[in-house]
Design a protein around this motif. Sequence first.
Motif, PDB file in Angstrom:
ATOM      1  N   PHE A 372      71.256  75.878  53.028  1.00  0.00           N
ATOM      2  CA  PHE A 372      71.629  74.796  52.116  1.00  0.00           C
ATOM      3  C   PHE A 372      72.459  75.351  50.963  1.00  0.00           C
ATOM      4  CE2 PHE A 372      67.940  73.204  54.331  1.00  0.00           C
ATOM      5  CZ  PHE A 372      68.287  71.875  54.587  1.00  0.00           C
ATOM      6  N   GLU A 373      73.613  74.754  50.744  1.00  0.00           N
ATOM      7  CA  GLU A 373      74.492  75.162  49.662  1.00  0.00           C
ATOM      8  C   GLU A 373      74.092  74.523  48.335  1.00  0.00           C
ATOM      9  OE1 GLU A 373      76.655  77.501  50.015  1.00  0.00           O
ATOM     10  OE2 GLU A 373      76.241  77.644  52.181  1.00  0.00           O
ATOM     11  N   ARG A 374      73.357  73.413  48.393  1.00  0.00           N
ATOM     12  CA  ARG A 374      72.907  72.714  47.185  1.00  0.00           C
ATOM     13  C   ARG A 374      71.484  72.210  47.419  1.00  0.00           C
ATOM     14  NH1 ARG A 374      76.720  69.688  49.671  1.00  0.00           N
ATOM     15  NH2 ARG A 374      78.311  70.440  48.205  1.00  0.00           N
ATOM     16  N   ASP A 395      59.360  70.419  85.338  1.00  0.00           N
ATOM     17  CA  ASP A 395      59.018  69.828  84.049  1.00  0.00           C
ATOM     18  C   ASP A 395      59.076  70.909  82.974  1.00  0.00           C
ATOM     19  OD1 ASP A 395      58.322  67.821  82.273  1.00  0.00           O
ATOM     20  OD2 ASP A 395      56.448  67.286  83.306  1.00  0.00           O
ATOM     21  N   LEU A 396      59.120  70.472  81.716  1.00  0.00           N
ATOM     22  CA  LEU A 396      59.127  71.399  80.579  1.00  0.00           C
ATOM     23  C   LEU A 396      58.240  70.826  79.485  1.00  0.00           C
ATOM     24  CD1 LEU A 396      62.319  70.860  81.576  1.00  0.00           C
ATOM     25  CD2 LEU A 396      62.784  72.607  79.873  1.00  0.00           C
ATOM     26  N   ASP A 397      57.483  71.688  78.818  1.00  0.00           N
ATOM     27  CA  ASP A 397      56.813  71.332  77.566  1.00  0.00           C
ATOM     28  C   ASP A 397      57.586  71.990  76.429  1.00  0.00           C
ATOM     29  OD1 ASP A 397      54.819  69.799  78.698  1.00  0.00           O
ATOM     30  OD2 ASP A 397      53.363  71.435  78.785  1.00  0.00           O
ATOM     31  N   LEU A 398      58.027  71.173  75.480  1.00  0.00           N
ATOM     32  CA  LEU A 398      58.789  71.662  74.337  1.00  0.00           C
ATOM     33  C   LEU A 398      57.967  71.520  73.073  1.00  0.00           C
ATOM     34  CD1 LEU A 398      62.223  70.008  75.194  1.00  0.00           C
ATOM     35  CD2 LEU A 398      61.505  72.362  75.684  1.00  0.00           C
ATOM     36  N   PHE A 399      57.883  72.590  72.306  1.00  0.00           N
ATOM     37  CA  PHE A 399      57.173  72.616  71.028  1.00  0.00           C
ATOM     38  C   PHE A 399      58.200  72.954  69.946  1.00  0.00           C
ATOM     39  CE2 PHE A 399      54.301  73.704  74.409  1.00  0.00           C
ATOM     40  CZ  PHE A 399      53.098  73.076  74.097  1.00  0.00           C
ATOM     41  N   VAL A 400      58.251  72.148  68.899  1.00  0.00           N
ATOM     42  CA  VAL A 400      59.271  72.321  67.866  1.00  0.00           C
ATOM     43  C   VAL A 400      58.605  72.481  66.514  1.00  0.00           C
ATOM     44  CG1 VAL A 400      61.292  71.323  66.739  1.00  0.00           C
ATOM     45  CG2 VAL A 400      60.917  70.950  69.193  1.00  0.00           C
ATOM     46  N   ALA A 401      59.080  73.457  65.742  1.00  0.00           N
ATOM     47  CA  ALA A 401      58.632  73.636  64.362  1.00  0.00           C
ATOM     48  C   ALA A 401      59.864  73.774  63.474  1.00  0.00           C
ATOM     49  CB  ALA A 401      57.751  74.876  64.230  1.00  0.00           C
ATOM     50  N   VAL A 402      59.845  73.067  62.355  1.00  0.00           N
ATOM     51  CA  VAL A 402      60.874  73.218  61.330  1.00  0.00           C
ATOM     52  C   VAL A 402      60.263  74.022  60.192  1.00  0.00           C
ATOM     53  CG1 VAL A 402      62.334  72.027  59.647  1.00  0.00           C
ATOM     54  CG2 VAL A 402      62.066  71.101  61.965  1.00  0.00           C
ATOM     55  N   ARG A 403      60.906  75.123  59.814  1.00  0.00           N
ATOM     56  CA  ARG A 403      60.363  76.024  58.806  1.00  0.00           C
ATOM     57  C   ARG A 403      61.320  76.129  57.617  1.00  0.00           C
ATOM     58  NH1 ARG A 403      56.170  78.481  61.421  1.00  0.00           N
ATOM     59  NH2 ARG A 403      56.326  78.610  63.694  1.00  0.00           N
ATOM     60  N   LYS A 404      60.756  76.464  56.465  1.00  0.00           N
ATOM     61  CA  LYS A 404      61.546  76.695  55.268  1.00  0.00           C
ATOM     62  C   LYS A 404      61.496  78.178  54.906  1.00  0.00           C
ATOM     63  CE  LYS A 404      61.868  75.599  50.314  1.00  0.00           C
ATOM     64  NZ  LYS A 404      61.352  74.784  49.173  1.00  0.00           N
ATOM     65  N   ARG A 410      62.222  84.884  52.887  1.00  0.00           N
ATOM     66  CA  ARG A 410      60.767  84.819  53.086  1.00  0.00           C
ATOM     67  C   ARG A 410      60.365  83.400  53.461  1.00  0.00           C
ATOM     68  NH1 ARG A 410      60.959  88.033  48.104  1.00  0.00           N
ATOM     69  NH2 ARG A 410      60.840  86.017  47.043  1.00  0.00           N
ATOM     70  N   GLU A 411      59.498  83.284  54.482  1.00  0.00           N
ATOM     71  CA  GLU A 411      59.059  81.941  54.858  1.00  0.00           C
ATOM     72  C   GLU A 411      58.184  81.341  53.763  1.00  0.00           C
ATOM     73  OE1 GLU A 411      56.992  79.329  58.439  1.00  0.00           O
ATOM     74  OE2 GLU A 411      57.176  81.520  58.663  1.00  0.00           O
ATOM     75  N   SER A 480      68.243  78.287  49.970  1.00  0.00           N
ATOM     76  CA  SER A 480      67.137  78.339  50.934  1.00  0.00           C
ATOM     77  C   SER A 480      67.642  77.893  52.303  1.00  0.00           C
ATOM     78  CB  SER A 480      65.977  77.458  50.475  1.00  0.00           C
ATOM     79  OG  SER A 480      66.342  76.080  50.508  1.00  0.00           O
ATOM     80  N   SER A 481      66.809  78.096  53.320  1.00  0.00           N
ATOM     81  CA  SER A 481      67.220  77.800  54.692  1.00  0.00           C
ATOM     82  C   SER A 481      66.160  77.000  55.420  1.00  0.00           C
ATOM     83  CB  SER A 481      67.484  79.102  55.467  1.00  0.00           C
ATOM     84  OG  SER A 481      68.525  79.838  54.894  1.00  0.00           O
ATOM     85  N   LEU A 482      66.633  76.260  56.380  1.00  0.00           N
ATOM     86  CA  LEU A 482      65.785  75.548  57.335  1.00  0.00           C
ATOM     87  C   LEU A 482      65.993  76.204  58.687  1.00  0.00           C
ATOM     88  CD1 LEU A 482      65.636  71.694  57.857  1.00  0.00           C
ATOM     89  CD2 LEU A 482      66.384  73.171  59.729  1.00  0.00           C
TER      90      LEU A 482
END
Length: 527
Positions: A372-374, A395-404, A410-411, A480-482
């Motif tokens: 993020f620039e702002r 078939d596929l099982d997909l697990f998604v996590a969004v982290r900061k 550092r997380e 910071s980042s996502l």
Amino acid sequence: MPSAPPGFLIERDIRVAMRDGVELSVNAYRPPGEGRVPVVMSVTPYGKDALPDRIGMLFMRLAGVRFGTLDCSPWTGFEAPDPAFWTQAGYAVVQADVRGMHKSDGHAGVLTDKDAEDYYDLIEWAASRPWCNGAVGLIGVSYLCMSQWRVAPLRPPGLKAIVPWEGVSDLLREFGYQEGIPETGFISVWWRNRMQRGHNQRFPLAEDFPAERDARPLDDPWWAEKRPALERIVVPALVCASWSDQGLHTRGSFEGFERIASSEKWLFTHGRRKWEAFYTPESRAVQLRFFDRYLKGEQNGWEATPRVRLEVRKSRTDYDVRYEAAWPLASVSYTPLHLDATSGSTAPALPADPASLRYDACKGRASFTHRFERDTELTGAMSLKLWVSTSDGDDLDLFVAVRKFDRNGREVPFYGYNGYAEDCVCKGWLRVSHRELDPVRSRPGRPWHTHATYQPVNPNDVVDVEIELLSSSTLFEAGSSLRIDILGHDAARYPAFRHGRTVNRGFHSIHTGGRYDSHLLAAVVAR
């Protein structure tokens, strides 16, 4: 249970007959004196006499649950209103064991039509007591919230207001399965240690919920019968929903708030431990002011309260609170962040060239980072569109996590399910054979899967899916980042909650660029 302290009266184990003659067991706590007072009520499968310290030690031993600080008296039932607080505020507190559990007779099920009818009868019984002013309000956490979703559509005359505090509203999508993937940790522990051990041993259980769940991976009349008619709820409601209980109550709480027909409804959000948050001074003050208006009829200005209390997280313990007029927020702009498999990052426009990122379907992950620039606030549900394929299986099982991550890489951890303190921003799941969308109920940021049919895939065929990322509210500071993690297994190894029966085999691939418009649809708040 401790003896009553000076300040309120206790009547224990009152036998109350239901419409079919079955008797339930009830405790009533009342202020001293002869006056008529309103009632706050809950029904529980966990034992009206099971106090937080005892049940907390049991679950902490079995599953590592982290309750936090429970600021309540020793007379408080698990996930229930505190009699000491409410009687001092001029209310009676009524709590009952649900049908077939602990001291109540009958055959116990899970949020059945009969349970809803029993709750109706209990409300009308309480409203008719000589010490009641005729007004009953419902309050409680988790199951004690879910039971409110079930009875309020029946519109018992004595019911004047509800406070559903974090509770599932769709047992198929939010409890038995997470978007087609069976939950294999919490349900077995809950069923064995709460329901099987706690039911009245003189009456067999009415159903075997885990077995029924396993036999019904698609939506059917059994699931539909347990689904509350939210649109028929018209009483004033103060609904609590948290960012932190993803995988259990987060989705159902927001769905409940959005879909109930009450013209007078308010939303209280937070990102902390659910039990601890229920008993905080701020939460109690809001609950009390709400009930004072609708159960006592006090003209206390409650109607001027902004409809949404929004808690915007910076980290696990650092957050800001502001107030909004509606949910979802009117100021949200759904902004695509396009995935780029070549760089492992996101781009504002769809990359011109197709590419793919491969990972081990059982142990690996594919990650995409956005910086993020702002300062940017993301608030609300989001969705992740992916083009995916598998090297093996159908078939596929997909697990998604969004982290900061902070500007130093550092997380930044957040509170999660069952009080876990090292979780991510938000999560999503999908079994790809369940990818069929309901075009009427789906909307930007909230795809709605029918779970009505299977759509298997062939090895190496590329298919598109949309994954719901559960509601959250987080400020990402400039620098910071996502990071979006797509995994073949649970995104966090925390107590009790898990998915141990995945269909994953071989390798998965995420396809981006060209005709593969894989992207995160981010809920960006205008600033």
